[in-house]
Design a protein around this motif. Structure first.
Motif, PDB file in Angstrom:
ATOM      1  N   ARG A 149      -3.167  25.650   1.334  1.00 48.51           N
ATOM      2  CA  ARG A 149      -2.811  27.048   1.550  1.00 48.51           C
ATOM      3  C   ARG A 149      -3.361  27.546   2.880  1.00 48.51           C
ATOM      4  O   ARG A 149      -2.799  28.445   3.497  1.00 48.51           O
ATOM      5  N   SER A 150      -4.469  26.961   3.306  1.00 50.48           N
ATOM      6  CA  SER A 150      -5.083  27.319   4.581  1.00 50.48           C
ATOM      7  C   SER A 150      -4.533  26.440   5.697  1.00 50.48           C
ATOM      8  O   SER A 150      -4.692  25.219   5.671  1.00 50.48           O
ATOM      9  N   GLN A 151      -3.889  27.046   6.679  1.00 47.92           N
ATOM     10  CA  GLN A 151      -3.340  26.255   7.779  1.00 47.92           C
ATOM     11  C   GLN A 151      -4.452  25.566   8.557  1.00 47.92           C
ATOM     12  O   GLN A 151      -4.304  24.399   8.969  1.00 47.92           O
ATOM     13  N   GLU A 152      -5.570  26.240   8.724  1.00 50.51           N
ATOM     14  CA  GLU A 152      -6.687  25.637   9.459  1.00 50.51           C
ATOM     15  C   GLU A 152      -7.164  24.353   8.774  1.00 50.51           C
ATOM     16  O   GLU A 152      -7.381  23.331   9.424  1.00 50.51           O
ATOM     17  N   SER A 153      -7.303  24.414   7.436  1.00 46.64           N
ATOM     18  CA  SER A 153      -7.752  23.234   6.693  1.00 46.64           C
ATOM     19  C   SER A 153      -6.722  22.118   6.758  1.00 46.64           C
ATOM     20  O   SER A 153      -7.063  20.937   6.919  1.00 46.64           O
ATOM     21  N   ALA A 154      -5.442  22.481   6.608  1.00 45.52           N
ATOM     22  CA  ALA A 154      -4.365  21.489   6.647  1.00 45.52           C
ATOM     23  C   ALA A 154      -4.302  20.800   8.004  1.00 45.52           C
ATOM     24  O   ALA A 154      -4.176  19.571   8.096  1.00 45.52           O
ATOM     25  N   VAL A 155      -4.405  21.581   9.068  1.00 47.25           N
ATOM     26  CA  VAL A 155      -4.351  21.025  10.425  1.00 47.25           C
ATOM     27  C   VAL A 155      -5.557  20.127  10.687  1.00 47.25           C
ATOM     28  O   VAL A 155      -5.427  19.023  11.229  1.00 47.25           O
ATOM     29  N   LYS A 187       0.846  -1.183   0.000  1.00 42.86           N
ATOM     30  CA  LYS A 187       0.000   0.000   0.000  1.00 42.86           C
ATOM     31  C   LYS A 187       0.886   1.238   0.000  1.00 42.86           C
ATOM     32  O   LYS A 187       1.780   1.361   0.849  1.00 42.86           O
ATOM     33  N   PRO A 188       0.661   2.152  -0.941  1.00 43.35           N
ATOM     34  CA  PRO A 188       1.542   3.306  -1.071  1.00 43.35           C
ATOM     35  C   PRO A 188       1.377   4.312   0.061  1.00 43.35           C
ATOM     36  O   PRO A 188       0.307   4.444   0.649  1.00 43.35           O
ATOM     37  N   ASN A 189       2.457   4.994   0.367  1.00 38.78           N
ATOM     38  CA  ASN A 189       2.400   6.159   1.246  1.00 38.78           C
ATOM     39  C   ASN A 189       1.919   7.345   0.421  1.00 38.78           C
ATOM     40  O   ASN A 189       2.368   7.544  -0.704  1.00 38.78           O
ATOM     41  N   ILE A 190       1.025   8.141   0.983  1.00 42.85           N
ATOM     42  CA  ILE A 190       0.313   9.149   0.192  1.00 42.85           C
ATOM     43  C   ILE A 190       0.488  10.554   0.764  1.00 42.85           C
ATOM     44  O   ILE A 190       0.461  10.749   1.989  1.00 42.85           O
ATOM     45  N   VAL A 191       0.625  11.515  -0.135  1.00 37.96           N
ATOM     46  CA  VAL A 191       0.584  12.936   0.211  1.00 37.96           C
ATOM     47  C   VAL A 191      -0.637  13.550  -0.465  1.00 37.96           C
ATOM     48  O   VAL A 191      -0.863  13.330  -1.659  1.00 37.96           O
ATOM     49  N   PHE A 192      -1.414  14.288   0.297  1.00 34.55           N
ATOM     50  CA  PHE A 192      -2.557  15.002  -0.255  1.00 34.55           C
ATOM     51  C   PHE A 192      -2.211  16.470  -0.474  1.00 34.55           C
ATOM     52  O   PHE A 192      -1.770  17.149   0.446  1.00 34.55           O
ATOM     53  N   ILE A 193      -2.398  16.914  -1.694  1.00 34.61           N
ATOM     54  CA  ILE A 193      -2.226  18.324  -2.024  1.00 34.61           C
ATOM     55  C   ILE A 193      -3.629  18.905  -2.159  1.00 34.61           C
ATOM     56  O   ILE A 193      -4.281  18.793  -3.190  1.00 34.61           O
ATOM     57  N   GLY A 194      -4.086  19.478  -1.074  1.00 38.24           N
ATOM     58  CA  GLY A 194      -5.455  19.957  -0.970  1.00 38.24           C
ATOM     59  C   GLY A 194      -6.119  19.370   0.254  1.00 38.24           C
ATOM     60  O   GLY A 194      -5.804  18.245   0.670  1.00 38.24           O
ATOM     61  N   ALA A 195      -7.021  20.137   0.859  1.00 39.83           N
ATOM     62  CA  ALA A 195      -7.703  19.682   2.077  1.00 39.83           C
ATOM     63  C   ALA A 195      -9.164  20.122   2.075  1.00 39.83           C
ATOM     64  O   ALA A 195      -9.742  20.392   3.122  1.00 39.83           O
ATOM     65  N   GLY A 196      -9.733  20.180   0.871  1.00 40.39           N
ATOM     66  CA  GLY A 196     -11.112  20.622   0.733  1.00 40.39           C
ATOM     67  C   GLY A 196     -12.110  19.495   0.906  1.00 40.39           C
ATOM     68  O   GLY A 196     -11.817  18.468   1.541  1.00 40.39           O
ATOM     69  N   ASN A 197     -13.288  19.654   0.300  1.00 45.05           N
ATOM     70  CA  ASN A 197     -14.375  18.697   0.482  1.00 45.05           C
ATOM     71  C   ASN A 197     -14.016  17.291  -0.013  1.00 45.05           C
ATOM     72  O   ASN A 197     -14.163  16.299   0.710  1.00 45.05           O
ATOM     73  N   LEU A 198     -13.572  17.199  -1.274  1.00 45.50           N
ATOM     74  CA  LEU A 198     -13.231  15.902  -1.844  1.00 45.50           C
ATOM     75  C   LEU A 198     -12.002  15.322  -1.150  1.00 45.50           C
ATOM     76  O   LEU A 198     -11.978  14.141  -0.791  1.00 45.50           O
ATOM     77  N   ALA A 199     -10.972  16.138  -0.969  1.00 49.13           N
ATOM     78  CA  ALA A 199      -9.737  15.661  -0.326  1.00 49.13           C
ATOM     79  C   ALA A 199     -10.024  15.102   1.058  1.00 49.13           C
ATOM     80  O   ALA A 199      -9.487  14.045   1.443  1.00 49.13           O
ATOM     81  N   THR A 244       1.560  20.868   5.904  1.00 44.75           N
ATOM     82  CA  THR A 244       2.355  22.012   5.504  1.00 44.75           C
ATOM     83  C   THR A 244       1.478  22.984   4.722  1.00 44.75           C
ATOM     84  O   THR A 244       0.463  22.584   4.141  1.00 44.75           O
ATOM     85  N   THR A 245       1.875  24.236   4.723  1.00 43.64           N
ATOM     86  CA  THR A 245       1.182  25.243   3.912  1.00 43.64           C
ATOM     87  C   THR A 245       2.092  25.756   2.804  1.00 43.64           C
ATOM     88  O   THR A 245       1.785  26.740   2.144  1.00 43.64           O
ATOM     89  N   SER A 246       3.201  25.075   2.591  1.00 45.19           N
ATOM     90  CA  SER A 246       4.164  25.486   1.568  1.00 45.19           C
ATOM     91  C   SER A 246       4.411  24.344   0.590  1.00 45.19           C
ATOM     92  O   SER A 246       4.761  23.227   0.996  1.00 45.19           O
ATOM     93  N   LEU A 247       4.244  24.627  -0.697  1.00 41.36           N
ATOM     94  CA  LEU A 247       4.523  23.614  -1.716  1.00 41.36           C
ATOM     95  C   LEU A 247       5.981  23.166  -1.671  1.00 41.36           C
ATOM     96  O   LEU A 247       6.303  22.013  -1.985  1.00 41.36           O
ATOM     97  N   LYS A 248       6.859  24.055  -1.259  1.00 42.06           N
ATOM     98  CA  LYS A 248       8.284  23.731  -1.203  1.00 42.06           C
ATOM     99  C   LYS A 248       8.604  22.735  -0.099  1.00 42.06           C
ATOM    100  O   LYS A 248       9.670  22.102  -0.113  1.00 42.06           O
TER     101      LYS A 248
END
Length: 265
Positions: free
Chosen positions: A38-44, A6-18, A55-59
């Motif tokens: 981009r939103s720290q609240e959503s990411a957290v 099973k792959p380890n996953i990174v989500f880019i986005g934290a909205g409804n679908l994510a 994270t809130t930084s693409l880098k």
């Protein structure tokens, strides 16, 4: 990433679908390494639900994940992809209207589309078992890996290219967004005229069920299909006094129903 692991996953986005997809994968024992927003609240908020970092930084996105799922608004996908470096893992997006070629820079390790066809909200987590997941990939190996993931959370998987998927997405706007807006208009009228919106619930449920049981064309009822001009005129006059905009919507939909009858003939 092998077909057995099973792959380890990174989500880019934290909205409804994510949110819904990340939780579904987490419950299926996938490791969510990180959530970017981009939103720290959503990411957290999302990272806390799937036991990951954020994270809130693409880098600062982790470079060594097996799978990167870009789950952001359609209009933002291309811009975000342009800012992303080349990762070691497969990169997919969850957009209904964005062509798979948008991810072509990730061709070395594989890219594709992982599109769950459903309406999602953060505060209403839905089970994935019966949600269609449309898959597209740049090669067979990548497709097989994405299919394995899809089958682990849903019984309904479909191989679908970008053109077909964009048409599916368009029909989803009619089925979900426009239908929901019409219900919203009905709610406004019911509140304004003093009766309970819930009176419409049995009608709405039967309408949807009947459409899939006997075909929407065959299920159509009402004054438009009967060409009941007296009732149609009465409704339009009432709406003109209430909301000219709603009167125009009523007229447009009436004409569309009547036109569809002639097309079937």
């Amino acid at each position: 990433m092998s077909l057995q692991s099973k792959p380890n996953i990174v989500f880019i986005g934290a909205g409804n679908l994510a949110t819904n997809l990340a939780i579904a994968l987490f419950k299926a024992d996938y490791k969510i390494l990180q959530v970017y927003s981009r939103s720290q609240e959503s990411a957290v908020t999302l990272s806390s639900k799937v036991n990951s970092t954020f994270t809130t930084s693409l880098k600062e996105i982790i470079q060594s994940a097996d799978l990167y799922i870009i789950s952001i608004p359609d209009k933002a996908v291309k811009k975000v992809v342009e800012q992303m470096p080349l990762y070691k893992g497969i990169v997919v997006h969850t957009s209904g209207s964005t062509d798979v070629s948008t991810l072509s820079k990730f061709g070395t390790n594989g890219y594709g589309v992982f599109y769950p066809f459903q309406t999602f909200s953060k505060n209403r987590i839905v089970p994935f078992e019966n949600i269609p997941i449309c898959i597209e990939a740049n090669n067979n190996n990548t497709y097989d890996k994405l299919l394995q993931i899809a089958l682990s959370i849903s019984k309904l998987t479909i191989q679908m290219d970008s053109n077909a998927r964009s048409w599916l997405h368009l029909t989803g706007v009619f089925t979900n967004n426009f239908t929901n807006h019409l219900l919203s208009l009905s709610q406004q009228i019911s509140q304004g005229k003093g009766f309970d919106f819930n009176l419409l619930k049995p009608l709405a449920i039967e309408t949807i069920q009947k459409a899939f049981d006997i075909n929407p064309i065959n299920a159509q009822t009402g004054p438009a299909i009967r060409f009941d001009d007296d009732t149609i005129k009465l409704h339009i006059e009432k709406l003109k006094g209430y909301s000219p905009e709603l009167a125009d919507i009523y007229k447009a939909l009436t004409l569309s129903i009547q036109s569809s009858i002639h097309k079937e003939d």
